[in-house]
Structures are given as structure tokens and as C-alpha cells.
Scaffold this motif. Structure first.
Motif, PDB file in Angstrom:
ATOM      1  N   VAL A 256       0.847  -1.197   0.000  1.00 49.36           N
ATOM      2  CA  VAL A 256       0.000   0.000   0.000  1.00 49.36           C
ATOM      3  C   VAL A 256       0.879   1.242   0.000  1.00 49.36           C
ATOM      4  CG1 VAL A 256      -1.711   1.330   1.309  1.00 49.36           C
ATOM      5  CG2 VAL A 256      -1.891  -1.163   1.198  1.00 49.36           C
ATOM      6  N   ALA A 257       1.927   1.211   0.816  1.00 49.31           N
ATOM      7  CA  ALA A 257       2.764   2.400   1.003  1.00 49.31           C
ATOM      8  C   ALA A 257       3.644   2.714  -0.201  1.00 49.31           C
ATOM      9  CB  ALA A 257       3.630   2.215   2.249  1.00 49.31           C
ATOM     10  N   LYS A 258       3.924   1.712  -1.007  1.00 45.00           N
ATOM     11  CA  LYS A 258       4.994   1.912  -1.999  1.00 45.00           C
ATOM     12  C   LYS A 258       4.641   2.873  -3.129  1.00 45.00           C
ATOM     13  CE  LYS A 258       4.088  -2.038  -4.962  1.00 45.00           C
ATOM     14  NZ  LYS A 258       4.617  -3.136  -5.708  1.00 45.00           N
ATOM     15  N   GLY A 259       3.369   3.199  -3.305  1.00 38.19           N
ATOM     16  CA  GLY A 259       2.996   4.188  -4.308  1.00 38.19           C
ATOM     17  C   GLY A 259       3.182   5.622  -3.836  1.00 38.19           C
TER      18      GLY A 259
ATOM     19  N   ALA B 233       0.180   2.896   9.741  1.00 38.58           N
ATOM     20  CA  ALA B 233       0.095   4.173   9.042  1.00 38.58           C
ATOM     21  C   ALA B 233       0.765   4.113   7.672  1.00 38.58           C
ATOM     22  CB  ALA B 233       0.731   5.273   9.892  1.00 38.58           C
ATOM     23  N   ALA B 234       0.023   4.575   6.665  1.00 36.17           N
ATOM     24  CA  ALA B 234       0.553   4.633   5.300  1.00 36.17           C
ATOM     25  C   ALA B 234      -0.326   5.582   4.506  1.00 36.17           C
ATOM     26  CB  ALA B 234       0.552   3.247   4.649  1.00 36.17           C
ATOM     27  N   GLU B 235       0.192   5.992   3.324  1.00 35.89           N
ATOM     28  CA  GLU B 235      -0.604   6.825   2.428  1.00 35.89           C
ATOM     29  C   GLU B 235      -0.865   6.001   1.170  1.00 35.89           C
ATOM     30  OE1 GLU B 235      -0.038  11.502   1.530  1.00 35.89           O
ATOM     31  OE2 GLU B 235       1.264  10.235   0.332  1.00 35.89           O
ATOM     32  N   ASN B 236      -2.097   6.037   0.657  1.00 35.43           N
ATOM     33  CA  ASN B 236      -2.451   5.249  -0.535  1.00 35.43           C
ATOM     34  C   ASN B 236      -2.505   6.159  -1.754  1.00 35.43           C
ATOM     35  OD1 ASN B 236      -3.303   3.095  -2.138  1.00 35.43           O
ATOM     36  ND2 ASN B 236      -5.468   3.327  -1.562  1.00 35.43           N
ATOM     37  N   MET B 237      -1.479   6.072  -2.597  1.00 34.19           N
ATOM     38  CA  MET B 237      -1.361   6.988  -3.744  1.00 34.19           C
ATOM     39  C   MET B 237      -1.096   6.244  -5.048  1.00 34.19           C
ATOM     40  SD  MET B 237      -1.693  10.120  -2.649  1.00 34.19           S
ATOM     41  CE  MET B 237      -0.725  11.339  -3.527  1.00 34.19           C
ATOM     42  N   PRO B 238      -1.508   6.826  -6.167  1.00 29.25           N
ATOM     43  CA  PRO B 238      -1.146   6.248  -7.458  1.00 29.25           C
ATOM     44  C   PRO B 238       0.232   6.769  -7.876  1.00 29.25           C
ATOM     45  CG  PRO B 238      -2.626   8.097  -7.802  1.00 29.25           C
ATOM     46  CD  PRO B 238      -2.349   8.036  -6.326  1.00 29.25           C
ATOM     47  N   SER B 239       1.054   5.929  -8.473  1.00 27.54           N
ATOM     48  CA  SER B 239       2.347   6.387  -9.006  1.00 27.54           C
ATOM     49  C   SER B 239       2.941   5.252  -9.812  1.00 27.54           C
ATOM     50  CB  SER B 239       3.307   6.775  -7.877  1.00 27.54           C
ATOM     51  OG  SER B 239       4.006   5.641  -7.390  1.00 27.54           O
ATOM     52  N   GLY B 240       4.076   5.478 -10.399  1.00 29.68           N
ATOM     53  CA  GLY B 240       4.753   4.424 -11.158  1.00 29.68           C
ATOM     54  C   GLY B 240       5.219   3.277 -10.285  1.00 29.68           C
ATOM     55  N   ARG B 241       5.252   3.525  -8.993  1.00 27.57           N
ATOM     56  CA  ARG B 241       5.671   2.459  -8.069  1.00 27.57           C
ATOM     57  C   ARG B 241       4.484   1.830  -7.334  1.00 27.57           C
ATOM     58  NH1 ARG B 241       7.790   5.747  -4.946  1.00 27.57           N
ATOM     59  NH2 ARG B 241       8.137   7.413  -6.417  1.00 27.57           N
ATOM     60  N   ALA B 242       3.288   2.270  -7.631  1.00 28.57           N
ATOM     61  CA  ALA B 242       2.115   1.786  -6.886  1.00 28.57           C
ATOM     62  C   ALA B 242       1.710   0.374  -7.317  1.00 28.57           C
ATOM     63  CB  ALA B 242       0.949   2.741  -7.118  1.00 28.57           C
ATOM     64  N   SER B 243       1.016  -0.323  -6.422  1.00 30.35           N
ATOM     65  CA  SER B 243       0.424  -1.621  -6.758  1.00 30.35           C
ATOM     66  C   SER B 243      -0.590  -1.440  -7.878  1.00 30.35           C
ATOM     67  CB  SER B 243      -0.327  -2.188  -5.551  1.00 30.35           C
ATOM     68  OG  SER B 243       0.560  -2.652  -4.584  1.00 30.35           O
ATOM     69  N   LYS B 244      -0.718  -2.479  -8.712  1.00 29.69           N
ATOM     70  CA  LYS B 244      -1.685  -2.451  -9.818  1.00 29.69           C
ATOM     71  C   LYS B 244      -2.690  -3.586  -9.631  1.00 29.69           C
ATOM     72  CE  LYS B 244       1.945  -3.143 -12.274  1.00 29.69           C
ATOM     73  NZ  LYS B 244       2.897  -3.013 -11.157  1.00 29.69           N
ATOM     74  N   PRO B 245      -3.905  -3.423 -10.120  1.00 30.76           N
ATOM     75  CA  PRO B 245      -4.883  -4.507 -10.022  1.00 30.76           C
ATOM     76  C   PRO B 245      -4.317  -5.798 -10.630  1.00 30.76           C
ATOM     77  CG  PRO B 245      -5.972  -2.490 -10.665  1.00 30.76           C
ATOM     78  CD  PRO B 245      -4.503  -2.190 -10.672  1.00 30.76           C
ATOM     79  N   GLY B 246      -4.436  -6.882  -9.890  1.00 24.27           N
ATOM     80  CA  GLY B 246      -3.887  -8.158 -10.344  1.00 24.27           C
ATOM     81  C   GLY B 246      -2.570  -8.517  -9.681  1.00 24.27           C
ATOM     82  N   ASP B 247      -1.926  -7.534  -9.072  1.00 25.67           N
ATOM     83  CA  ASP B 247      -0.666  -7.817  -8.354  1.00 25.67           C
ATOM     84  C   ASP B 247      -0.922  -8.783  -7.199  1.00 25.67           C
ATOM     85  OD1 ASP B 247       0.472  -6.048 -10.087  1.00 25.67           O
ATOM     86  OD2 ASP B 247       1.105  -4.582  -8.560  1.00 25.67           O
TER      87      ASP B 247
ATOM     88  N   ASP C  81      -7.989   0.196  -4.052  1.00 30.33           N
ATOM     89  CA  ASP C  81      -8.738   1.025  -3.107  1.00 30.33           C
ATOM     90  C   ASP C  81      -9.205   0.225  -1.884  1.00 30.33           C
ATOM     91  OD1 ASP C  81      -9.847   3.302  -2.094  1.00 30.33           O
ATOM     92  OD2 ASP C  81     -11.566   3.355  -3.459  1.00 30.33           O
ATOM     93  N   ALA C  82      -9.069  -1.097  -1.943  1.00 30.30           N
ATOM     94  CA  ALA C  82      -9.362  -1.906  -0.745  1.00 30.30           C
ATOM     95  C   ALA C  82      -8.027  -2.103  -0.016  1.00 30.30           C
ATOM     96  CB  ALA C  82     -10.000  -3.231  -1.135  1.00 30.30           C
ATOM     97  N   GLU C  83      -7.454  -0.948   0.425  1.00 31.31           N
ATOM     98  CA  GLU C  83      -6.102  -0.939   0.995  1.00 31.31           C
ATOM     99  C   GLU C  83      -6.098  -1.103   2.515  1.00 31.31           C
ATOM    100  OE1 GLU C  83      -7.832   1.695   0.535  1.00 31.31           O
ATOM    101  OE2 GLU C  83      -7.557   2.658   2.470  1.00 31.31           O
ATOM    102  N   GLY C  84      -7.225  -0.732   3.143  1.00 29.79           N
ATOM    103  CA  GLY C  84      -7.273  -0.790   4.611  1.00 29.79           C
ATOM    104  C   GLY C  84      -7.006  -2.195   5.123  1.00 29.79           C
TER     105      GLY C  84
ATOM    106  N   ASP D  48      -6.360   8.459   1.486  1.00 29.57           N
ATOM    107  CA  ASP D  48      -6.726   7.339   0.616  1.00 29.57           C
ATOM    108  C   ASP D  48      -7.244   7.877  -0.718  1.00 29.57           C
ATOM    109  OD1 ASP D  48      -7.499   5.002  -0.557  1.00 29.57           O
ATOM    110  OD2 ASP D  48      -9.228   4.646   0.774  1.00 29.57           O
ATOM    111  N   SER D  49      -6.332   7.953  -1.687  1.00 33.36           N
ATOM    112  CA  SER D  49      -6.734   8.393  -3.037  1.00 33.36           C
ATOM    113  C   SER D  49      -7.373   7.237  -3.801  1.00 33.36           C
ATOM    114  CB  SER D  49      -5.503   8.874  -3.808  1.00 33.36           C
ATOM    115  OG  SER D  49      -4.672   7.756  -4.112  1.00 33.36           O
TER     116      SER D  49
END
Ligand code: BES
Ligand code: MN
Ligand code: ZN
Length: 488
Positions: free
Chosen positions: A232-235, A314-328, A344-347, A267-268
Motif C-alpha cells: 500500500v505504502a509503496k505508491g 500508518a501509510a498513504e495510498n497513492m497512485p504512481s509508477g511504483r504503486a500496486s496495480k490490479p492483479g498484483d 482502493d481496498a487498501e485498509g 486514501d486516493s
């Protein structure tokens, strides 16, 4: 705010504002009658004009100018027996007016409330008054905090005084804890980051001998195999933190109760990004974590003889080139693998690793608190927190604590029949169920990581904050949790 209780006589007690009640059948409350007599019947005459609303909880402020009480605040009660819900209404309605004065004395414990004692009444008044005085002013150039600095509860005799004092302390502690949670919740996510929460926890330990704080950083989480939380945090550019606050009020040998808070500071939605509408409110996605901070602060104030660990994921949920993708697919600390179908089901992803970590404390019970699903808001709205448990005694204890404090929860099913919704073709489970019963399937997901201990989950998506004109954190479910812990 300074709360105190006193055996006092309204005709001698100096006050900027005295709070009394009136009902249609018996008229003014005993102290009200007393004060009215002293003021030459002016209170009764003014009330006769009929300006005071007919509904219980209506208030009228009467200026007396001189005399022991500068003002009197009259609260309307219903005709028959006063229910607990009605008394709560009276307590908050009078607090909403009294908070504008420097000082106030309440005579509302003179009322008899169905099924409640003086301790409960005092608790409710202190809680309502403490909550009413909260104001988030940090970023407002001109706003000042409410002036109420001294609040006194009237008791008729010494015996009653003891009971009132006890309730007042508990209610004041619950309010203090709730307001700590509200302050953290209302902070914007550019201030309240995972590192900010970690610093808060460290500062709290520095101030109090009974509390120690440890913070696991990314590296330590990696070493523990917390692949779900880290995914979750890596994005985000903000590093995550797993914060542990250890309150030691009981014997060292005594097993702790562990609270686990979801601390998504924003949570974006991540790559499964949320629509723009009300996205700002996702700063409140750390409401569970905020309530853990609130409870720890209340415990430090009330000093009960128990051991409690507060964990915050504690973490921030963000989109980025390093973020998790659906199917990961990621591997959790428990060893179980998870297919992330919706980022988005990051909690549940941050919580599952924190819940596995909680096992290391050999807990008496674990309670997680999370703004977990929009589906819970659809199911219960904003009045009740959703409650799930793998142990009926724990569930009942929490439900009762909710009833007593007025911070209610409603139990939801955790039946096996819901579990197959999480089956995945590619991993041990997927992180979302279907459209149906979204709050239940989220709880089912968590239940797969809590089989080794007594556990409850509170979905506070509908209760942790308010939207609209009164947008702001509520501090829930701090009163419920403090109530529960004080009973242990
Ligand atoms: N933090 C949200 C839940 C939420 C949404 C709380 C709105 C309060 C108001 C959570 O992380 C989330 O996004 N949940 C998803 C789950 C879904 C993707 C299965 C939801 O509820 O839509
Ligand atoms: Mn989400
Ligand atoms: Zn979330």
C-alpha cells in the motif's frame, strides 16, 4: 478545561451561568425554584411568556445581571420519566450554550433518569461539555477557542458528590480522548502523515512514564515480511510506519488488550483511483488510528490498572509508477498470499499485517478500528459503528460499552457463508468480494488473520466523521472503547 464537583447552594454559588431545567408538569427543578425565589420570581415570569421551545432540549438563556448567578440557562425536559437518550440531549443542548461563557455550573444531576445513576449522569454531562468545546482552530487566522474554562457539577450531598466526581472524571477523560482523535482527524494529510503520527506517539511516551513507543520503519517491516502493508505504502513518497504505544497500568504478567487502528493518512484509492467528489474526506481514513491515539491519551489521564497496546498501521495510498496495480499478488506476514484486485481496498491490506503482528503480544483480546468500507455507511448510516467479532462475549461487552457511553455499535454477521466471496484463482485470497455485503466481506478478509486470538473489528466509516456544513471528526469510537477498557 477544569471540571469539578461541589456540594453547593445555588443561592450562594457565584456563576457566570447556572444550568437548570424545567418541565411542563412540575415546573422548575429544585435549584431552579430556589434561584427564582431569590431573584423575586423573574425566571418564572420570563418563562411564562412562552419563548422557551416545547421540545425536550430547548434552551432559554436568562440574564439576571446581578445576584450570585449572572445568567441562568433553562433547559426544557419532557413530561414523563427522563430516558437516557433524552438526558444526553439535555446535556449537549446546554453545553452548546454554556461553552460561550468562561465558567458554568450545572444542576442537571438533580434530575432522575430512568435506569441510570448519578455517576452515569455526571459522565454524560462531562462528555457532552468536553465535546462541545472542541474547535479546530490551527489554520484559522481569527478563530479563538471557546472560552469555557471552568465547569462545575452540583451535588446535593457528600454521598452524591462522590458518585458525581467519579462519573465526571470518566466523562472528562472520554471527551479529552475524543478531542485528541478529532484534532488528528481534522488535520490535513499534508501535515498528518505517517511520520507525523509516529512523532506524536514518541512525544506522548516522552511525557508519560507509563507509556513506551516503538516505531517499525519500512526496513523492519520488510524483515518481518509485511508485504501487504508495504504494498500500500509503496505508491507514496511518504514512508509508512507501524507504531506501537504500550500503556502499562497493570501487572507485567497481565496480558494486554491490543487496539489496532487503520492509519491511511490519505486514501486516493491508488491506481483504482477514487472519483473526485468528496475526496478531501479521505484525510479521515486514519480515523481508526486517531481513535487509538485518543484512547491512549484517555488512559494516561484516567490511569486504570490494565495493560493496553495501541498499534497504528500508518501509510498513504497513492497512485504512481511504483504503486500496486490490479492483479498484483503480495505475500502477507502470515505467509498467506493476496491478489490485489482493487487498490482502493487498501485498509484490509495494512490491517492484516498489523493484526498478525498483534499476535506477538499474546493478547487477551484484539480490537481493530477502521474506516474500512463505504458499504458500512450504506448499511448503517452514521449513527452506529459496524461491529464484528469471533467471540460473542467480547461482542456483547463492546455493544454494552456503546450503549452506556452513547457511542453505539451494531453487530454484523461474520458467517462462513460469506467467505467464498474472497476466493481467488491465483492466490490464497483476493482483497475484494463482490458488490454484495461489502462491509461483511471486508471483515471476513480480516478474520483470516485473527484466528489465534479473541478479536473484534469495528467499521467506523460512517461514524468517524461528519460531512456537509458540519464537516469534522467526531472522535468516535473513543467513548465506547474507553468505557470498555475501564470495565476490564
Ligand atoms: N477508506 C475507504 C472506505 C470509505 C469510503 C470510508 C468512503 C468512508 C467513506 C476504503 O479504503 C475503500 O476505499 N473501500 C472500498 C472497498 C472496495 C474497493 C471493495 C469502498 O468502500 O468502496
Ligand atoms: Mn480505499
Ligand atoms: Zn481506505
Amino acid at each position: 478545561m477544569q471540571f469539578s464537583a461541589k456540594v453547593s447552594d445555588i443561592s450562594k454559588q457565584r456563576a457566570a451561568c447556572s444550568i437548570i431545567s424545567v418541565d411542563a408538569k412540575n415546573g422548575l427543578s429544585p435549584s431552579g425554584k430556589n434561584l427564582d425565589q431569590l431573584a423575586g420570581g423573574v425566571i418564572g415570569k420570563i418563562l411564562k411568556r412562552g419563548d422557551l421551545g416545547a421540545k425536550p432540549g430547548s434552551t432559554q438563556l436568562i440574564d439576571l445581571l446581578d445576584g450570585p448567578s449572572e445568567r441562568v440557562l433553562v433547559v426544557r425536559t419532557g413530561k414523563g420519566d427522563i430516558s437516557q437518550a433524552e438526558f444526553r440531549k439535555l446535556a449537549s443542548a446546554s453545553a452548546a450554550v454554556a461553552k460561550k461563557f468562561k465558567e458554568a455550573t450545572s444542576y442537571l444531576c438533580e434530575l432522575e433518569v430512568k435506569g441510570a445513576d448519578k455517576t452515569w449522569q455526571a459522565q454524560q454531562i462531562a462528555l457532552a461539555t468536553g465535546l462541545a468545546c472542541y474547535r479546530f482552530t490551527q489554520f484559522l487566522t481569527d478563530a479563538k477557542p471557546y472560552p469555557l474554562a471552568k465547569f462545575t457539577l452540583h451535588a446535593t450531598d457528600r454521598k452524591q458528590l462522590k458518585a458525581i466526581q467519579k462519573g465526571m472524571d470518566i466523562g472528562a477523560g472520554q471527551a479529552l480522548g475524543s478531542n485528541v482523535a478529532r484534532e488528528l482527524g481534522d488535520l490535513p494529510s499534508n501535515v498528518c502523515t505517517p511520520s507525523y503520527l509516529a512523532a506524536e506517539a514518541r512525544a506522548l511516551a516522552k511525557k508519560h512514564a507509563k507509556l513506551t513507543t516503538t516505531v517499525l520503519d519500512e526496513k523492519k517491516m520488510q524483515a518481518l515480511g509485511m508485504g501487504a502493508l508495504l504494498s500500500v505504502a509503496k505508491g507514496s513518497d511518504q514512508p509508512p510506519a507501524l507504531i506501537a504505544m504500550n500503556y502499562k497500568g497493570g501487572k507485567t504478567s497481565e496480558k494486554p488488550i491490543v487496539l489496532v487502528g487503520k492509519g491511511i493518512t490519505f486514501d486516493s484509492g491508488g491506481i483504482s483511483i477514487k472519483p473526485g467528489q468528496a475526496m478531501d474526506e479521505m484525510k479521515y481514513d486514519m480515523g481508526g488510528a486517531a481513535s487509538v491515539f485518543g484512547v491512549m491519551n484517555a488512559l494516561l489521564e484516567l490511569q486504570p490498572s490494565i495493560n493496553v497496546v495501541g498499534l497504528v498501521a500508518a501509510a498513504e495510498n497513492m497512485p504512481s509508477g511504483r504503486a500496486s496495480k490490479p492483479g498484483d499478488i503480495v505475500k502477507s506476514m502470515s505467509g498467506k498470499t493476496i491478489e490485489i484486485l482493487n487498490t482502493d481496498a487498501e485498509g484490509r491490506l495494512v490491517l492484516c499485517d498489523a493484526l498478525t503482528y498483534a499476535g506477538k503480544y499474546k493478547p487477551r483480546a484484539v480490537i481493530d478500528i477502521a474506516t474500512l468500507t463505504g458499504a458500512c455507511v450504506i448499511a448503517l448510516g452514521h449513527h452506529a459503528s459496524g461491529l464484528y467479532a469471533n467471540n460473542e462475549e467480547l461482542a456483547q461487552d463492546l455493544l454494552k460499552a456503546g450503549e452506556k457511553s452513547g457511542d453505539r455499535a451494531w453487530q454484523m454477521p461474520l458467517w462462513d457463508e460469506y467467505q467464498p466471496a474472497l476466493d481467488s484463482n491465483f492466490a490464497d485470497m483476493q482483497n475484494i468480494g463482490g458488490r454484495d455485503a461489502g462491509s461483511v466481506t471486508a471483515a471476513c478478509f480480516l478474520s483470516r488473520f485473527t484466528e489465534e486470538y479473541t478479536w473484534a473489528h469495528m467499521d467506523i466509516a460512517g461514524s468517524a466523521w461528519k460531512s456537509g456544513a458540519c464537516k469534522g471528526a467526531t472522535g468516535r469510537p473513543v467513548p465506547l472503547l474507553v468505557e470498555y477498557l475501564l470495565g476490564k
